[in-house]
Design a protein around this motif. Structure first.
Motif, PDB file in Angstrom:
ATOM      1  N   LEU A 391       0.832  -1.206   0.000  1.00  0.00           N
ATOM      2  CA  LEU A 391       0.000   0.000   0.000  1.00  0.00           C
ATOM      3  C   LEU A 391       0.865   1.254   0.000  1.00  0.00           C
ATOM      4  N   VAL A 392       1.820   1.319   0.913  1.00  0.00           N
ATOM      5  CA  VAL A 392       2.664   2.505   1.043  1.00  0.00           C
ATOM      6  C   VAL A 392       3.600   2.658  -0.152  1.00  0.00           C
ATOM      7  N   LEU A 393       4.136   1.543  -0.637  1.00  0.00           N
ATOM      8  CA  LEU A 393       5.135   1.578  -1.704  1.00  0.00           C
ATOM      9  C   LEU A 393       4.529   1.350  -3.086  1.00  0.00           C
ATOM     10  N   SER A 394       3.226   1.488  -3.206  1.00  0.00           N
ATOM     11  CA  SER A 394       2.578   1.231  -4.497  1.00  0.00           C
ATOM     12  C   SER A 394       3.110   2.143  -5.600  1.00  0.00           C
ATOM     13  N   GLY A 395       3.498   3.374  -5.241  1.00  0.00           N
ATOM     14  CA  GLY A 395       4.014   4.308  -6.247  1.00  0.00           C
ATOM     15  C   GLY A 395       5.317   3.825  -6.880  1.00  0.00           C
ATOM     16  N   PRO A 396       6.384   3.642  -6.093  1.00  0.00           N
ATOM     17  CA  PRO A 396       7.626   3.153  -6.704  1.00  0.00           C
ATOM     18  C   PRO A 396       7.504   1.749  -7.290  1.00  0.00           C
ATOM     19  N   GLU A 406       5.507   7.790 -16.457  1.00  0.00           N
ATOM     20  CA  GLU A 406       4.869   8.087 -15.183  1.00  0.00           C
ATOM     21  C   GLU A 406       3.385   7.748 -15.195  1.00  0.00           C
ATOM     22  N   LEU A 407       2.706   7.986 -16.318  1.00  0.00           N
ATOM     23  CA  LEU A 407       1.275   7.701 -16.390  1.00  0.00           C
ATOM     24  C   LEU A 407       1.019   6.219 -16.126  1.00  0.00           C
ATOM     25  N   VAL A 408       1.782   5.346 -16.784  1.00  0.00           N
ATOM     26  CA  VAL A 408       1.613   3.904 -16.584  1.00  0.00           C
ATOM     27  C   VAL A 408       1.952   3.530 -15.144  1.00  0.00           C
ATOM     28  N   GLY A 409       3.024   4.148 -14.589  1.00  0.00           N
ATOM     29  CA  GLY A 409       3.410   3.871 -13.209  1.00  0.00           C
ATOM     30  C   GLY A 409       2.317   4.216 -12.221  1.00  0.00           C
ATOM     31  N   ARG A 410       1.669   5.327 -12.428  1.00  0.00           N
ATOM     32  CA  ARG A 410       0.570   5.723 -11.525  1.00  0.00           C
ATOM     33  C   ARG A 410      -0.634   4.804 -11.694  1.00  0.00           C
ATOM     34  N   GLN A 411      -0.891   4.333 -12.904  1.00  0.00           N
ATOM     35  CA  GLN A 411      -2.004   3.400 -13.114  1.00  0.00           C
ATOM     36  C   GLN A 411      -1.771   2.084 -12.368  1.00  0.00           C
ATOM     37  N   VAL A 412      -0.563   1.553 -12.468  1.00  0.00           N
ATOM     38  CA  VAL A 412      -0.242   0.319 -11.742  1.00  0.00           C
ATOM     39  C   VAL A 412      -0.314   0.558 -10.239  1.00  0.00           C
ATOM     40  N   GLN A 545      15.022   3.312 -12.395  1.00  0.00           N
ATOM     41  CA  GLN A 545      16.170   3.333 -11.483  1.00  0.00           C
ATOM     42  C   GLN A 545      15.858   4.111 -10.211  1.00  0.00           C
ATOM     43  N   ALA A 546      15.160   5.239 -10.363  1.00  0.00           N
ATOM     44  CA  ALA A 546      14.793   6.045  -9.198  1.00  0.00           C
ATOM     45  C   ALA A 546      13.837   5.283  -8.288  1.00  0.00           C
ATOM     46  N   SER A 547      12.924   4.524  -8.876  1.00  0.00           N
ATOM     47  CA  SER A 547      11.981   3.748  -8.066  1.00  0.00           C
ATOM     48  C   SER A 547      12.701   2.633  -7.311  1.00  0.00           C
TER      49      SER A 547
END
Length: 592
Positions: A391-396, A406-412, A545-547
């Motif tokens: 839940l907390v790390l869903s973004g990275p 970024e759009l695909v990353g936020r969707q996932v 890499q940043a994630s």
């Protein structure tokens, strides 16, 4: 698009039998197990069970990590394109069809029957030979029929049309042979598990992932990534299908064939046997009927889910890319959400299942209740934290599968966050259902499956009415709602059958797990702010890499905080789970 995992279970791990061409191996079913009630008298897993769970967890974890790497590379190759959704939809079908028509019988029913047969003078050679012969012939027939019907199957199970459907059918011809090899892998794995040989079954998927990763790297080298060379239905070639889909199937073949080696080492001297008379398959067939019904009901629902999940791809007005979240996004999020279950819960359940089966066979209800309680508490300690971490790390985590978009990353990330809430309940329900199977009761899980499917489909049908950009999120929420309902009903039925199996103790343990997870979650959320989680274009949203950097720092901090809080709360299960792993590391250090 749910990833379904199954394995089978056993407690004691005796010394590995030495293969001999004519002498049956030492029969593990005849090796006296320690008194189950005694080993769990303090509400803990026995040391041997914990070691076996840890060994399987390590193998499964390596496989899952490679699976995540495979998902990352696949996203680099085709994320943000309609091709990715078409491939994901087609690649989902072989697993679904196998599980619906054969997987339940192989994974949940055969282990008690093989264990019983192993008590025969021949060590179960005759029964297993007949079983493998029948199973492989059935799988070959099923695979051939499905491939002949690839056009109507793909048309009915997806919402693709026109050129998209044609490409899905092409993918299907490459991917559907996996059905046979999924079955071969499962059959051989059950034979190994019944003879207390767990490692090969846990590590074989590593081979699959290595082959698949190699194929994806070749694809990117030849055809380019989706960012540098956007793939569309119009510019797709047959050669690209060979590389992308062909190597995916090659990985499944390798995963299955590699198990032939440890099965041969069992020394059972298996031979094809086509006569079923006197094989003792009558009981198996009776149980299998209910189990097959359970799997058909469950997986028919996933065909509907697959069809609804592919609606956004057809509705997407962007001919080259994919603006709406689709099947690829749902699959990547589901893989992450299921990982704690398949790494921890499944490993524990695999080892504990035979303990339950032995206790059930001897009518030892105290031992059975103790095994259930121990499995639920040990599993919960890992899955509750995992749910908070997801839940907390869903973004990275979402950015890992974004293809640097970024759009695909936020969707996932959004999809994963919704799924994460129900993750612990999925594992709880899995273990509770295994208690029924340990008693050779497949009827009750069938009834439970029907109820769960009714709830799930009701929610999914509502999700299908949402705007295309919200459909995937609605499906994820449907999973979570269904995961909440399942264990509530299973618990009621199991309590009526077994009596109190330590519900109060289990609840108190989970409350402590939740308290520790909340503390670690707060720490993780605060740390994420330092990595730009709240800002569009923030550091963790800039690249894969940043994630990875973000996950390494924040995830490690959350894990350390969780363990420290559990230690302060004096949670015994932390030692039962971690000590075997710690000892394994210590034993590998020179001088120790």
């Amino acid at each position: 698009m749910m990833v379904v995992m199954s394995n089978v279970e056993r407690v004691n791990i005796p010394p590995k039998p030495v293969a001999a061409p004519r002498v049956p191996p030492r029969n593990p079913a005849l090796v006296p197990a320690p008194p189950l009630a005694h080993t769990a008298s303090k509400g803990r897993m026995s040391p041997s069970a914990a070691r076996s769970s840890a060994n399987m967890a390590v193998g499964t974890l390596v496989s899952r990590i490679l699976g995540l790497i495979k998902g990352i590379i696949l996203s680099i190759a085709v994320a943000g394109t309609v091709i990715g959704d078409i491939f994901e939809g087609a690649n989902y079908l072989p697993n679904l069809i196998f599980l619906m028509l054969a997987g339940g019988v192989f994974n949940a029913v055969l282990i008690p029957q093989i264990a019983k047969a192993s008590k025969h003078p021949d060590g179960g050679r005759d029964f297993i030979s007949r079983l493998l012969t029948l199973g492989l012939l059935g799988l070959l027939t099923l695979t051939a029929v499905v491939m002949l019907l690839v056009v109507p199957i793909m048309s009915l199970s997806t919402s693709f049309t026109g050129k998209q459907l044609e490409l899905a059918i092409t993918f299907g011809l490459f991917l559907l042979p996996q059905i046979f090899f999924y079955g071969l892998f499962s059959l051989l794995g059950q034979v190994l598990n019944a003879h207390n040989s767990f490692k090969a079954y846990a590590w074989a998927p590593v081979v699959n992932n290595v082959v698949a990763i190699t194929g994806l790297l070749v694809f990117i080298f030849v055809a380019g990534s989706s960012a540098t060379n956007p793939h569309t239905v119009g510019n797709w070639t047959t050669g690209q299908s060979w590389i992308l889909a062909g190597t995916a199937t090659l990985g499944i073949i390798a995963q299955s064939v590699v198990l032939l080696i440890p099965v041969h080492r069992l020394g059972l001297n298996l031979r094809p046997k086509f006569s079923l008379k006197g094989a003792g398959l009558g009981v198996t067939a009776k149980i299998a009927t209910w189990t097959m019904g359970t799997m058909i009901i469950g997986n028919l629902s996933f065909i509907l889910i697959l069809r609804i999940a592919t609606i956004p791809s057809g509705a997407d007005s962007n001919a080259g890319g994919s603006v709406y979240p689709g099947a690829l996004v749902l699959s990547r999020a589901t893989e992450m959400y299921i990982m704690p279950h398949s790494t921890i819960a499944l490993s524990i359940a695999t080892v504990m299942f035979t303990a339950m089966a032995h206790a059930a066979a001897s009518k030892n209800l105290p031992a059975l209740r103790s095994s259930v309680s121990s499995a639920l508490r040990t599993t919960g300690m890992a899955t509750v934290f995992a749910a908070m971490a997801l839940l907390v790390l869903s973004g990275p985590l979402g950015m890992l599968f974004s293809g640097n978009q970024e759009l695909v990353g936020r969707q996932v990330a959004i999809t994963l966050a919704i799924l994460a809430v129900g993750a612990p309940f999925f594992s709880i329900n899995f273990i509770l259902n295994r208690v029924f199977y340990s008693q050779e009761n497949a009827k009750t899980p069938f009834i439970l499956q029907c109820i769960a499917v009714a709830v799930l489909l009701s929610c999914v049908l509502i999700a299908g009415q949402l705007p295309p950009e919200w459909i995937i999120y609605g499906i994820a929420l449907s999973y979570t709602i269904s995961n909440f309902v399942g264990p509530m009903i299973s618990h009621r039925l199991l309590k009526a059958q077994l009596g109190d199996y330590g519900g109060g103790l289990i609840l108190r343990a989970h409350m402590r797990f939740l308290a520790a997870a909340l503390v670690s979650g707060i720490v993780g959320e605060l740390l994420l702010r330092l990595f730009g989680s709240s800002a569009t274009g923030g550091f963790m949203w800039t690249s894969i890499q940043a994630s990875v950097v973000t996950l390494a720092v924040v995830g490690s901090a959350m894990a350390v905080v969780y363990v420290l809080v559990l230690k302060q709360l004096r949670v015994d299960e932390i030692d039962a789970l971690l000590n075997p792993l710690i000892n394994k590391v210590r034993n590998r250090i020179p001088g120790k």
